[in-house]
Scaffold this active site. Structure first.
Site, mmCIF file in Angstrom:
data_model
loop_
_atom_site.group_PDB
_atom_site.id
_atom_site.type_symbol
_atom_site.label_atom_id
_atom_site.label_comp_id
_atom_site.label_asym_id
_atom_site.label_seq_id
_atom_site.Cartn_x
_atom_site.Cartn_y
_atom_site.Cartn_z
ATOM 1 N N ALA A 39 -3.138 8.671 -4.203
ATOM 2 C CA ALA A 39 -3.670 9.853 -4.879
ATOM 3 C C ALA A 39 -5.123 9.593 -5.295
ATOM 4 O O ALA A 39 -5.981 10.476 -5.177
ATOM 5 C CB ALA A 39 -2.812 10.208 -6.094
ATOM 6 N N LEU A 77 -0.304 7.007 -11.126
ATOM 7 C CA LEU A 77 -0.240 5.584 -10.785
ATOM 8 C C LEU A 77 -0.468 5.331 -9.300
ATOM 9 O O LEU A 77 -0.517 4.184 -8.865
ATOM 10 C CB LEU A 77 1.136 5.011 -11.170
ATOM 11 C CG LEU A 77 1.464 4.922 -12.650
ATOM 12 C CD1 LEU A 77 2.869 4.334 -12.827
ATOM 13 C CD2 LEU A 77 0.446 4.067 -13.388
ATOM 14 N N SER A 78 -0.598 6.374 -8.515
ATOM 15 C CA SER A 78 -0.648 6.227 -7.058
ATOM 16 C C SER A 78 -2.046 5.878 -6.544
ATOM 17 O O SER A 78 -2.989 6.645 -6.747
ATOM 18 C CB SER A 78 -0.201 7.531 -6.392
ATOM 19 O OG SER A 78 -0.468 7.497 -5.008
ATOM 20 N N PRO A 79 -2.185 4.756 -5.833
ATOM 21 C CA PRO A 79 -3.483 4.446 -5.252
ATOM 22 C C PRO A 79 -3.871 5.448 -4.175
ATOM 23 O O PRO A 79 -5.046 5.729 -3.959
ATOM 24 C CB PRO A 79 -3.290 3.044 -4.662
ATOM 25 C CG PRO A 79 -1.830 2.949 -4.387
ATOM 26 C CD PRO A 79 -1.171 3.738 -5.493
#
EC number: 5.99.1.4
Length: 199
Positions: free
Chosen positions: A15, A11-13
Site C-alpha cells: 500500500a 501496515l502494508s508495504p
C-alpha cells in the site's frame, strides 16, 4: 463517474508503494475514491492468507528482493525492516476513517503520510503524536484523532466484513462500482487502462 473502493492496511508495504498513483489515476478519469482501511491480519485469516511471520522462508526471501525492486521502480525510499513494524494499525486507520467523515484536508496525502511514516521514516504509527502530525500535514484538524475513535473502530470492523463479502483477500485492493477488481500496487496500470476503456 466511476468509483473506487480502496481496501488497504496501514501496515502494508505494498500500500505504501502505491504512493499517490491511485489519486492521480482517479483524477485523470474523474473517478471518486472511498478509503477503506482494514485489519490485514484478520483479512488473511478469513481468506486463506498467511501473515509474514508465518510464511515459508523462501517466500520471505523473495519478498526481501521484490520490495526494494518495487520501491526503486516507484521512486520511493523504503526500509525493508522498519523499527516499528508490525505495530498496532488501529489508531492510524481510525484517524483515516474519521478524516474521511469530517473532511477538510487531503485524504490521499494523509494515507500516504501514514504509510511513509512507517516504511520510510522509522516512526511508530500507533503513537498518537505521529498520527496527529500526519493529520496536520494533510490539512486536517489533529483533534480528529480523538473525536473519531468510536466511529473509527466500528467502521474499521465494517470495512473488514465488507471486504471479505466482496472477495477482497489482500492489500492494496481496488474494487470498482461495476464489480471489477484489481489487487496490488503493480496492477495500477491495469486499473488506469480499464478506466480508459482500453482493458
Amino acid at each position: 463517474m466511476a468509483h473506487i473502493d480502496y481496501y488497504f492496511a496501514t501496515l502494508s508495504p505494498y500500500a505504501y508503494l502505491t504512493g499517490t498513483r491511485l489519486e492521480e489515476i482517479a483524477a485523470k478519469h474523474g473517478a471518486s475514491i472511498t478509503y477503506k482501511p482494514l485489519d490485514i491480519g484478520a483479512l488473511f485469516t478469513r481468506t486463506g492468507g498467511t501473515l509474514p511471520k508465518d510464511r515459508h522462508p523462501s517466500r520471505m526471501a523473495y519478498r526481501a528482493q521484490e520490495l526494494p525492486r518495487a520501491a526503486k521502480k516507484a521512486g520511493l525510499p523504503l526500509n525493508l525492516k522498519p523499527a516499528h513494524w508490525p505495530t498496532n494499525a488501529a489508531p492510524s486507520a481510525y484517524a483515516i476513517i474519521a478524516a474521511q467523515q469530517e473532511g477538510g484536508g487531503d485524504l490521499g496525502r494523509l494515507v500516504h503520510s501514514i504509510l511513509r511514516a512507517s516504511w520510510a521514516e522509522e516512526k511508530d504509527i500507533a503513537e498518537d503524536s505521529v498520527v496527529r502530525d500526519c493529520l496536520e500535514q494533510a490539512g486536517f484538524d489533529a483533534g480528529i484523532a480523538d473525536r473519531g475513535l468510536l466511529a473509527g473502530a466500528e467502521q474499521y470492523a465494517a470495512n473488514l466484513e465488507e471486504a471479505v463479502n466482496k472477495g477482497v483477500f489482500g492489500a492494496p485492493f481496488y474494487v470498482l462500482d461495476d464489480g471489477t477488481m484489481f489487487w496490488g500496487q503493480d496492477r495500477l496500470d491495469d486499473l488506469d487502462a480499464y478506466l480508459a476503456g482500453d482493458l
